[in-house]
Design an enzyme around this catalytic site. Structure first.
Site, PDB file in Angstrom:
ATOM      1  N   MET A  13      32.530  24.563 -65.859  1.00  0.00           N
ATOM      2  CA  MET A  13      33.636  23.867 -65.200  1.00  0.00           C
ATOM      3  C   MET A  13      33.408  22.356 -65.137  1.00  0.00           C
ATOM      4  O   MET A  13      34.302  21.555 -65.409  1.00  0.00           O
ATOM      5  CB  MET A  13      33.822  24.405 -63.780  1.00  0.00           C
ATOM      6  CG  MET A  13      34.994  23.783 -63.042  1.00  0.00           C
ATOM      7  SD  MET A  13      35.039  24.219 -61.305  1.00  0.00           S
ATOM      8  CE  MET A  13      35.455  25.942 -61.392  1.00  0.00           C
ATOM      9  N   TYR A  18      26.168  29.739 -69.214  1.00  0.00           N
ATOM     10  CA  TYR A  18      26.666  31.008 -68.671  1.00  0.00           C
ATOM     11  C   TYR A  18      26.628  32.114 -69.715  1.00  0.00           C
ATOM     12  O   TYR A  18      26.982  31.892 -70.875  1.00  0.00           O
ATOM     13  CB  TYR A  18      28.104  30.844 -68.177  1.00  0.00           C
ATOM     14  CG  TYR A  18      28.210  30.208 -66.819  1.00  0.00           C
ATOM     15  CD1 TYR A  18      27.590  30.785 -65.709  1.00  0.00           C
ATOM     16  CD2 TYR A  18      28.931  29.037 -66.645  1.00  0.00           C
ATOM     17  CE1 TYR A  18      27.701  30.193 -64.454  1.00  0.00           C
ATOM     18  CE2 TYR A  18      29.038  28.450 -65.398  1.00  0.00           C
ATOM     19  CZ  TYR A  18      28.425  29.027 -64.307  1.00  0.00           C
ATOM     20  OH  TYR A  18      28.535  28.447 -63.087  1.00  0.00           O
ATOM     21  N   ARG A  65      65.529  26.427 -77.164  1.00  0.00           N
ATOM     22  CA  ARG A  65      64.723  26.133 -75.976  1.00  0.00           C
ATOM     23  C   ARG A  65      65.597  25.536 -74.882  1.00  0.00           C
ATOM     24  O   ARG A  65      65.799  26.141 -73.834  1.00  0.00           O
ATOM     25  CB  ARG A  65      63.572  25.180 -76.347  1.00  0.00           C
ATOM     26  CG  ARG A  65      62.624  24.911 -75.199  1.00  0.00           C
ATOM     27  CD  ARG A  65      61.499  23.950 -75.558  1.00  0.00           C
ATOM     28  NE  ARG A  65      61.958  22.570 -75.699  1.00  0.00           N
ATOM     29  CZ  ARG A  65      61.127  21.525 -75.789  1.00  0.00           C
ATOM     30  NH1 ARG A  65      59.816  21.714 -75.784  1.00  0.00           N
ATOM     31  NH2 ARG A  65      61.596  20.305 -75.913  1.00  0.00           N
ATOM     32  N   LYS A  96      56.637  11.819 -70.114  1.00  0.00           N
ATOM     33  CA  LYS A  96      56.503  13.050 -69.315  1.00  0.00           C
ATOM     34  C   LYS A  96      55.027  13.406 -69.167  1.00  0.00           C
ATOM     35  O   LYS A  96      54.184  12.924 -69.932  1.00  0.00           O
ATOM     36  CB  LYS A  96      57.270  14.184 -70.002  1.00  0.00           C
ATOM     37  CG  LYS A  96      56.775  14.534 -71.399  1.00  0.00           C
ATOM     38  CD  LYS A  96      57.736  15.474 -72.120  1.00  0.00           C
ATOM     39  CE  LYS A  96      57.232  15.799 -73.523  1.00  0.00           C
ATOM     40  NZ  LYS A  96      58.245  16.533 -74.318  1.00  0.00           N
TER      41      LYS A  96
HETATM   42  C1  LIG Z   1      58.275  15.926 -75.572  1.00  0.00           C
HETATM   43  C2  LIG Z   1      59.546  15.555 -76.209  1.00  0.00           C
HETATM   44  C3  LIG Z   1      59.627  14.444 -77.071  1.00  0.00           C
HETATM   45  C4  LIG Z   1      58.400  13.699 -77.555  1.00  0.00           C
HETATM   46  O1  LIG Z   1      57.751  14.511 -78.524  1.00  0.00           O
HETATM   47  P1  LIG Z   1      56.497  13.976 -79.363  1.00  0.00           P
HETATM   48  O2  LIG Z   1      56.269  15.053 -80.355  1.00  0.00           O
HETATM   49  O3  LIG Z   1      55.371  13.842 -78.395  1.00  0.00           O
HETATM   50  O4  LIG Z   1      56.884  12.681 -79.946  1.00  0.00           O
HETATM   51  C5  LIG Z   1      60.868  14.051 -77.512  1.00  0.00           C
HETATM   52  N1  LIG Z   1      61.985  14.737 -77.150  1.00  0.00           N
HETATM   53  C6  LIG Z   1      61.949  15.832 -76.362  1.00  0.00           C
HETATM   54  C7  LIG Z   1      63.213  16.544 -76.034  1.00  0.00           C
HETATM   55  C8  LIG Z   1      60.730  16.289 -75.871  1.00  0.00           C
HETATM   56  O5  LIG Z   1      60.695  17.394 -75.112  1.00  0.00           O
END
Ligand SMILES: *Cc1c(COP(=O)(O)O)cnc(C)c1O
Length: 377
Positions: free
Chosen positions: A320, A272, A150, A51
């Site tokens: 930036m 800045y 979640r 992801k």
């Molecule tokens: C992001 C995620 C993972 C991977 O998590 P890591 O801590 O990066 O290994 C696995 N399962 C779900 C549901 C996630 O959202």
């Protein structure tokens, strides 16, 4: 002379694409990390969580490298990521959408051969309807919420889900999953709590395979492995376990070019707001990366980069597109226009940089910008 290309001995930027540094992604280290995680979870298998563009490292490149190494299960968060990844990979891979489907995406998902993670009873019923309308059996994964609040089917909906599955043969449940909230902390009681709930789910859905562990969960022991682990950060070299030595290899290195050097007297204001005032005469260098490139602004006056193993503190606010560093600790002519300094590499890990920034390694990785020359080695 403060700048110029003749006087430096160290590594220099040498590309004409206009990029401001090198982001180097070591696919061999990635594969070794995958092997290591696979061997820990064996006989279970390891998927790859890709992801957010494989945590910023390039979902296509990472997925192809891991496919070549035997990985056949890839998890993304959003359906759009699955749509982009699907044509890049051979048909024998499974791509799972962790967040499930948003309204009106079901047909595209079914037709794309993409597998949704079902996070509610309503989503399950919706997917059943899609299967019926297409006169096809459709695959799915069921996620239960075992204590993170979640995503996932609430524990109290188990019997309704079981009833729904009993009455329909249109859905092929590939496995049941859940996600750990505190897997990076082996001492957290939440892990045992979630495991207990996962066992209740497994009891209510006998015969189904289980997927439970993320990177941290892999190191909690085989109770957490199920048949398919879902590592993300550990593949990419991040420390998945707090407090112990990082068991995986770094995958990312970031070297950024110096765009200017100067000597300033005591009392000079830097950056800045003029918040940094030099205490003594100092030599400064400005490097070609700022918060738009993933060097968080919280590194202002806190973080550092390295050259030849020497720590070069960030002075003043991170801008930036640039950041100023104090190079007084180096010999006069060590750095000049185009010299490369190490932001991530042998002397500074993801965790080091994240700690200085008050962030986690995940945030650093997923923020690394697109103005670097990305090289896959
Ligand atoms: C992001 C995620 C993972 C991977 O998590 P890591 O801590 O990066 O290994 C696995 N399962 C779900 C549901 C996630 O959202």
């Amino acid at each position: 002379m403060d700048s110029g290309i003749m006087d430096s001995r160290g590594p220099k930027l040498a590309i004409d694409s206009g990029a401001c540094g090198y982001l180097t992604i070591d696919l061999k280290a990635l594969r070794r990390n995958y092997d290591k995680l696979s061997s820990i979870v064996a006989p279970a298998r390891a998927a790859a969580v890709v992801k957010a563009d494989a945590y910023g490292l390039g979902a296509n490149q990472v997925s192809k490298a891991l496919y070549g190494h035997g990985c056949r299960h890839f998890f993304v968060a959003h359906f759009i990521e699955a749509l982009r990844l699907r044509p890049q990979l051979p048909r024998d891979v499974s791509i799972f959408v962790l967040n499930g489907l948003l309204p009106d995406n079901e047909i595209a998902c079914a037709e794309g051969g993409i597998i949704p993670v079902i996070n509610s009873l309503d989503q399950l019923r919706q997917w059943v309807e899609v299967a019926r309308s297409l006169h096809r059996k459709l695959p799915a994964v069921l996620q239960f919420d075992t204590g993170m609040s979640r995503l996932g089917i609430p524990m109290e909906d188990r019997s309704a889900v079981a009833a729904c599955l009993k009455t329909c043969s249109d859905i092929d449940i590939l496995f049941i999953m859940s996600h750990l909230a505190s897997a990076d902390d082996g001492d957290s009681e939440q892990n045992a709590d979630q495991l207990a709930r996962m066992r209740r789910v497994a009891k209510d859905f006998p015969g189904y395979d289980i997927s439970f562990a993320n990177s941290g969960g892999i190191f909690l022991g085989s109770d957490f492995h199920g048949v398919l682990a879902r590592p993300g950060i550990a593949l990419y070299g991040g420390a998945a376990t707090g407090g112990v030595a990082n068991p995986v290899e770094p995958v990312v290195r970031l070297d950024v070019a110096v765009v200017q050097t100067r000597t300033v007297p005591a009392g000079a204001r830097v950056g800045y707001g003029g918040v940094h005032v030099t205490k003594a005469q100092a030599r400064l260098a400005t490097i070609a990366a700022g918060y738009a490139d993933g060097l968080p602004r919280s590194l202002s006056d806190r973080g550092a980069v390295y050259y030849d193993g020497v720590r070069l503190p960030i002075v003043g606010r991170v801008s930036m597109d640039s950041t100023t560093i104090d190079i007084s600790a180096l010999p006069e002519d060590a750095l000049s226009f185009g010299s490369l300094v190490e932001v991530l590499g042998d002397h500074q890990t993801l965790e080091d940089l994240a700690r200085d920034a008050g962030l986690i390694s995940y945030e650093i990785l997923t923020s690394l910008g697109h103005r670097f020359h990305r090289q896959y080695v």
